[in-house]
Every structure is written in C-alpha cells, then in structure tokens.
Scaffold this motif. Structure first.
Motif, PDB file in Angstrom:
ATOM      1  N   ARG A   1      38.362  72.263  26.692  1.00 57.37           N
ATOM      2  CA  ARG A   1      37.196  72.882  27.262  1.00 57.37           C
ATOM      3  C   ARG A   1      37.312  74.353  27.861  1.00 57.37           C
ATOM      4  O   ARG A   1      36.199  74.928  28.255  1.00 57.37           O
ATOM      5  N   SER A   2      38.375  75.003  27.587  1.00 56.65           N
ATOM      6  CA  SER A   2      38.623  76.384  28.300  1.00 56.65           C
ATOM      7  C   SER A   2      39.883  76.904  27.480  1.00 56.65           C
ATOM      8  O   SER A   2      40.509  76.253  26.568  1.00 56.65           O
TER       9      SER A   2
ATOM     10  N   PHE B   1      32.281  76.474  22.203  1.00 52.20           N
ATOM     11  CA  PHE B   1      33.506  76.853  22.589  1.00 52.20           C
ATOM     12  C   PHE B   1      33.977  77.478  21.079  1.00 52.20           C
ATOM     13  O   PHE B   1      34.723  78.658  21.421  1.00 52.20           O
TER      14      PHE B   1
ATOM     15  N   GLU C   1      43.166  75.622  28.346  1.00 53.44           N
ATOM     16  CA  GLU C   1      43.429  74.190  27.684  1.00 53.44           C
ATOM     17  C   GLU C   1      43.690  74.635  26.116  1.00 53.44           C
ATOM     18  O   GLU C   1      44.544  73.617  25.615  1.00 53.44           O
TER      19      GLU C   1
END
Length: 144
Positions: free
Chosen positions: A28-29, A3, A32
């Motif tokens: 996680r994204s 990531f 987020e």
C-alpha cells in the motif's frame, strides 16, 4: 494513477519484472513495498544457500562413488555406480542452473529495486531546500 504506475514513474522504468509485480500489488506504500522486497530477497538468498549446501553434499557423494568404482571389480556393480554418478551429475547441473538462472537473477533484481526504493524514501524524508537557501549556496560556491 495506481501504485504500480507510481512505482514505475519513481523508478524511471516502463516495466516492472513479473516476479516483482505481485509484491508491488500487495503493498500500500513505498515503505511496505520495501519490506516485501527485502523479505523476498531474504527468502531467495536462503534458498540459494540451501541449494549450494545441497551441491556440496552431491559433490561429496559423487567423489565417494568414484572412489568406490575405482576399487570395484564386478561389472554389474560398476554399471550401477556409473548410473548413480550420472544421476548425481544431472542433479548438480540442475542445481547449478537453478542457482544461476533463478536465484542469482532474482536476487539481483530485488537488490536493484530495494536500493532504488531506499533512495527514494531517503529523498522523500529529506526536505528540499527552498529557493532562497539554494541561491545563497550558489553564491557562496561562486565566491570560492
């Protein structure tokens, strides 16, 4: 690709500032990560506001001690007031340093990354036009 590598690529940067690395690792994204960045920015803005309020209180204390020192006749009392004023000025310098070198710099970095992630998320939300519609737009633009 992890990531953090994805974020580096999206932001067009080789390095992520060390204060942001844990935030990106915890996300996680992109969405987020954006939430974590905004929360960290809000926390530092709150700390900066608190430090600025403390500066106002210290300035007022210094002013009161200076006035008291002007009217004081005893040498020992004047020395005590001078020491206290010196301590207050050191605290003021320390707070100013913290505001300038920590909070302002971190908030600037947070703002840059928040803006970049918001832009990236907006672009991802908007579908790109297909080739035919882009050609039609180009033809219309030439005709004008």
């Amino acid at each position: 690709m992890g990531f953090i590598d994805k974020i580096k690529k999206m932001l067009g940067s080789d390095e992520i500032p060390e204060e942001l690395t844990p935030l990106y690792r915890g996300a996680r994204s992109e969405r987020e990560a954006l939430i974590l960045l905004k929360e960290s920015r809000r926390r530092d803005e709150s700390r900066r506001r608190r430090a600025m309020q403390d500066l106002e209180v210290l300035d007022q204390m210094e002013e009161e001690l200076l006035e008291e020192g002007k009217s004081e006749t005893g040498e020992n009392r004047r020395l005590l007031l001078a020491r206290r004023i010196k301590e207050i000025r050191q605290k003021i310098a320390e707070l100013n340093n913290r505001i300038e070198n920590i909070y302002n710099k971190r908030i600037k970095v947070f703002n840059e990354h928040v803006n970049s992630l918001e832009t990236i998320l907006e672009l991802e939300a908007e579908p790109l036009p297909d080739r035919k519609s882009m050609e039609d737009l180009a033809i219309k633009a030439r005709e004008r």
